[in-house]
Design a protein around this motif. Sequence first.
Motif, PDB file in Angstrom:
ATOM      1  N   ILE A 205       6.497  11.132  -5.630  1.00  0.00           N
ATOM      2  CA  ILE A 205       5.962  10.647  -6.997  1.00  0.00           C
ATOM      3  C   ILE A 205       6.815   9.515  -7.423  1.00  0.00           C
ATOM      4  O   ILE A 205       6.258   8.638  -8.069  1.00  0.00           O
ATOM      5  N   ALA A 206       7.980   9.839  -7.430  1.00  0.00           N
ATOM      6  CA  ALA A 206       8.973   8.537  -7.828  1.00  0.00           C
ATOM      7  C   ALA A 206       8.688   7.228  -6.949  1.00  0.00           C
ATOM      8  O   ALA A 206       8.837   6.380  -7.688  1.00  0.00           O
ATOM      9  N   GLN A 207       8.401   7.438  -5.684  1.00  0.00           N
ATOM     10  CA  GLN A 207       8.324   6.047  -5.024  1.00  0.00           C
ATOM     11  C   GLN A 207       6.726   5.684  -5.530  1.00  0.00           C
ATOM     12  O   GLN A 207       6.580   4.506  -5.611  1.00  0.00           O
ATOM     13  N   LEU A 208       5.899   6.317  -5.527  1.00  0.00           N
ATOM     14  CA  LEU A 208       4.538   5.886  -6.278  1.00  0.00           C
ATOM     15  C   LEU A 208       4.477   5.231  -7.625  1.00  0.00           C
ATOM     16  O   LEU A 208       4.109   4.268  -7.720  1.00  0.00           O
ATOM     17  N   HIS A 209       5.339   5.972  -8.447  1.00  0.00           N
ATOM     18  CA  HIS A 209       5.390   5.548  -9.866  1.00  0.00           C
ATOM     19  C   HIS A 209       6.234   4.332  -9.931  1.00  0.00           C
ATOM     20  O   HIS A 209       5.879   3.366 -10.628  1.00  0.00           O
ATOM     21  N   GLY A 210       7.216   4.268  -9.096  1.00  0.00           N
ATOM     22  CA  GLY A 210       8.086   3.176  -9.029  1.00  0.00           C
ATOM     23  C   GLY A 210       7.510   1.812  -8.485  1.00  0.00           C
ATOM     24  O   GLY A 210       7.886   0.724  -9.021  1.00  0.00           O
ATOM     25  N   ALA A 211       6.352   2.047  -7.671  1.00  0.00           N
ATOM     26  CA  ALA A 211       5.508   0.789  -7.323  1.00  0.00           C
ATOM     27  C   ALA A 211       4.326   0.731  -8.383  1.00  0.00           C
ATOM     28  O   ALA A 211       3.477  -0.262  -7.953  1.00  0.00           O
TER      29      ALA A 211
END
Length: 253
Positions: A205-211
């Motif tokens: 989730i952090a990876q997706l939200h960070g992008a």
Amino acid sequence: MQDWPYPLWIAHRGAGKLAPENTLAAFRVGASHGYRAFECDVKLSADGIPFLLHDATLQRTTPEQGTAGDRLWSELSRIDAGGWHGRAFAGEPLPSLETIAAYVLRNGFALNIEIKPTPGHEPETGRVVAREAARLWAESRAAPAAPPLLSSFSPEALQGAMESAPELPRALLLDTLWSGWFDTARTLGVAACVTHHELMDAALIAQLHGAGLRALVYTVNDPAEALRLQALGIDGIITDAVDRFSPGESVRD
């Protein structure tokens, strides 16, 4: 998409366990349980009409046999897609995308269209489904609750959708985190990734939200799993259990 217009809870294939999946009857059952967002599978007939069906073949959910995409829409539209589920649904037809669009638009619902190509027809299916979805939403007299979200496991189908209707949001479906999935998602300009729920964790989730991408999951039917995902900040939950999860409330143990 900076503003995410879709509800957290999304009814899978309409309400595909309580009614015959991917039919108008299933959408009505889902709506009767308070759902305002729906997922469905769309492929092409032999003459290029987008219609709802999950499988490449007809035999699981109709009395017919063979590849659905080999048949003309005039024939497909007369097939019973409800009787397999129970006598109450006998005679329920395979719906066209146009029929489902009319229903969701008139009721102010949101729709996640999974592009489900007949094998070998991925780019064409993406192009046609996206073009028709864009037309149907643009021509609607009702103010749409949200644009249709186009998702697929097939990058080729999403590429076709991007070429045909770049203005519509897209999502990459993932049953595994295969090598290069993240770069592919960014190349395709998707707004979200939708993974099997067991793949989704805080780091993803952090990876997706960070992008700048949204994180959605399928198909969640267990309350404990729904609680876990909500605590992580998930953006969308696709479920079969429309009679167990109230879309207007948080999940309780």
